[in-house]
Design an enzyme around this catalytic site. Structure first.
Site: not given
Length: 295
Positions: A139-140, A143, A223
């Site tokens: 997930h990071e 980003h 997100e």
């Protein structure tokens, strides 16, 4: 969420410092056009200073330690997981850090895709399975690959520009009115400089808080895309499992208004507008429906 909060707080602090300096030195736009140019310079300046300081600020705020050489099996696994995922999305290897905190948390930050940082809490490593932790890291990484911090900076710069511009126009009107200036004087004067400085600072804070609704909406939107990016990297079920772990780990004990500040975001009140992350249930549903997987 931490990277967004730090970014916004640093950005607000820079804006206020610039505003105080301008007011004390008497440097103000001599016209509407001049004020707009000045607002743009300082609006984007505050946003980019926040971005350039983001890694240093984030590590300092949590006491994070960058892993130079893995000291144990957990650190080795973490570094290799980040390395593998970074290669999959074609970005340079981010710095990897661990910070001591009981909360399950992680964040990514950095001024560029190829000069970034991924940090995870000890609570995440202690309380999540490897599969769940892998999904959070993905997930990071998503980003970073999506360039979310740079895009947020550009959006924040635009928002800052209008906040400064409108605040100073209104502050000039308030100061001139309280000083009893005539219309001719008003065009060449901001009235009482103390009133002008106080009014502009108060208005910048108020409008800055209201404008954060825009930046928080964008953060929530990104997100969903980071969740989808994680699902593409490690599989949808792993990301869903990670979100479910977060949901069970952060079951709120607070009642009423305090529930709005819980990470699972169950409250459906006005305060949701100021949340940097969507409620966990919405994120899980978006993954299950595949809403963002093909975007």
């Amino acid at each position: 969420m931490m990277r967004i909060v730090l970014f916004l707080l640093t950005n607000l602090a820079v804006m206020l410092v610039f505003g105080i300096i301008l007011s004390l030195t008497g440097i103000q736009g001599s016209s509407v056009q001049g004020l707009m140019i000045m607002a743009g310079l300082f609006g984007f300046g505050g946003a980019f200073v926040s971005l350039l300081m983001s890694k240093w600020m984030a590590l300092r705020s949590v006491g994070g330690q960058v892993i130079e050489q893995p000291a144990n099996e957990v650190e080795h696994w973490l570094v290799e997981t980040v390395r593998s995922q970074a290669e999959q999305v074609n970005i340079a290897m981010p710095q990897v850090a661990i910070y001591a905190a009981p909360d399950i948390n992680a964040f990514a930050t950095g001024a560029r895709r190829n000069a970034s940082l991924v940090a995870v809490s000890s609570g995440l490593l202690d309380n999540m399975s490897r599969a769940e932790a892998e999904a959070v890291i993905a997930h990071e990484i998503s980003h970073i690959a999506n360039g979310d911090m740079v895009t947020m900076t550009l959006l924040q710069g635009i928002v800052n520009t209008f906040v400064i511009f409108i605040s100073r126009l209104l502050a000039q009107a308030v100061s001139s009115f309280l000083s009893g200036n005539s219309d001719e004087e008003e065009s060449n004067s901001s009235g009482n400089p103390i009133v002008y400085m106080v009014a502009s600072m108060v208005l910048e804070i108020v409008f800055g808080i209201l404008a954060s609704i825009i930046t928080m909406w964008f953060s929530r939107y990104r997100e969903f895309h980071a969740d989808a990016g994680s699902a593409k990297l490690v599989g949808r079920e792993k990301m869903i499992a990670a979100l479910q772990r977060l949901k069970t780990s952060y079951e709120p004990q607070e009642e009423g208004g305090m529930m709005a500040f819980c990470i699972n975001g169950k409250s459906k009140t006005f305060s949701e507008l100021f949340m940097s992350h969507p409620p966990l249930d919405k994120r899980i549903e978006a993954l299950r429906s595949g809403q963002y997987l093909n975007k």
